[in-house]
Design an enzyme around this catalytic site. Structure first.
Site, PDB file in Angstrom:
ATOM      1  N   THR A   5       7.413  -1.376  -3.215  1.00 47.52           N
ATOM      2  CA  THR A   5       6.102  -1.026  -2.693  1.00 47.52           C
ATOM      3  C   THR A   5       5.869   0.478  -2.832  1.00 47.52           C
ATOM      4  OG1 THR A   5       6.336  -2.785  -1.062  1.00 47.52           O
ATOM      5  CG2 THR A   5       4.646  -1.144  -0.634  1.00 47.52           C
ATOM      6  N   HIS A   6       4.640   0.842  -3.145  1.00 48.12           N
ATOM      7  CA  HIS A   6       4.279   2.260  -3.282  1.00 48.12           C
ATOM      8  C   HIS A   6       3.196   2.600  -2.267  1.00 48.12           C
ATOM      9  CE1 HIS A   6       3.476   6.072  -5.248  1.00 48.12           C
ATOM     10  NE2 HIS A   6       2.197   5.780  -5.152  1.00 48.12           N
ATOM     11  N   PRO A   7       3.275   3.676  -1.581  1.00 48.10           N
ATOM     12  CA  PRO A   7       4.381   4.634  -1.520  1.00 48.10           C
ATOM     13  C   PRO A   7       5.399   4.195  -0.471  1.00 48.10           C
ATOM     14  CG  PRO A   7       2.561   5.472  -0.229  1.00 48.10           C
ATOM     15  CD  PRO A   7       2.114   4.150  -0.797  1.00 48.10           C
TER      16      PRO A   7
ATOM     17  N   GLU B 200      11.439   3.278  -3.126  1.00 45.56           N
ATOM     18  CA  GLU B 200      11.259   3.674  -4.518  1.00 45.56           C
ATOM     19  C   GLU B 200      12.327   4.654  -4.990  1.00 45.56           C
ATOM     20  OE1 GLU B 200       6.821   4.031  -5.818  1.00 45.56           O
ATOM     21  OE2 GLU B 200       6.992   4.756  -3.751  1.00 45.56           O
TER      22      GLU B 200
END
Length: 113
Positions: free
Chosen positions: A95-97, A101
């Site tokens: 998932t961003h942000p 990551e």
């Protein structure tokens, strides 16, 4: 106040003492471009370190000193429990942000063998 520290599995020293051939992936949070959440919450102190089995690419242990470490460590522990390789964890889409990551970048950086 400092970022949370979370660990799982073997340290680098313990892995070597157990006879594993290892690789180490480590990066300072401030240098992790793929971790936008650290910049969003303005907490770029800390580092992430993964101890990997050089023969199987499995994760033997991790130490995370970073924003959301208390949550990230659960993903690492699950990967270890189910023999997910470092490469698989590195190439996953997160998932961003999010802080997760960071695994895309840190696991691609082998700093010691």
């Amino acid at each position: 106040m400092s970022p949370p520290l979370a660990t799982v599995g073997l340290t680098e020293r313990e892995a070597r003492a157990a006879g594993h051939r290892i690789k180490v992936a480590m990066e300072k949070v401030a240098d992790i471009v793929a971790m936008p959440r650290a910049y969003i919450v303005e907490e770029t102190r800390g580092a992430m370190k993964f101890v990997l089995d050089a023969d199987t690419d499995e994760i033997l242990g991790a130490a995370l000193l970073s924003v959301d470490a208390q949550e990230l460590i659960n993903t690492v522990a699950l990967a270890m429990r189910h023999h997910v390789t470092a490469t698989e964890l590195r190439t996953a889409i997160y998932t961003h942000p999010s802080s997760t990551e960071a695994m895309n970048e840190v696991l691609g950086t082998i700093v010691r063998t």
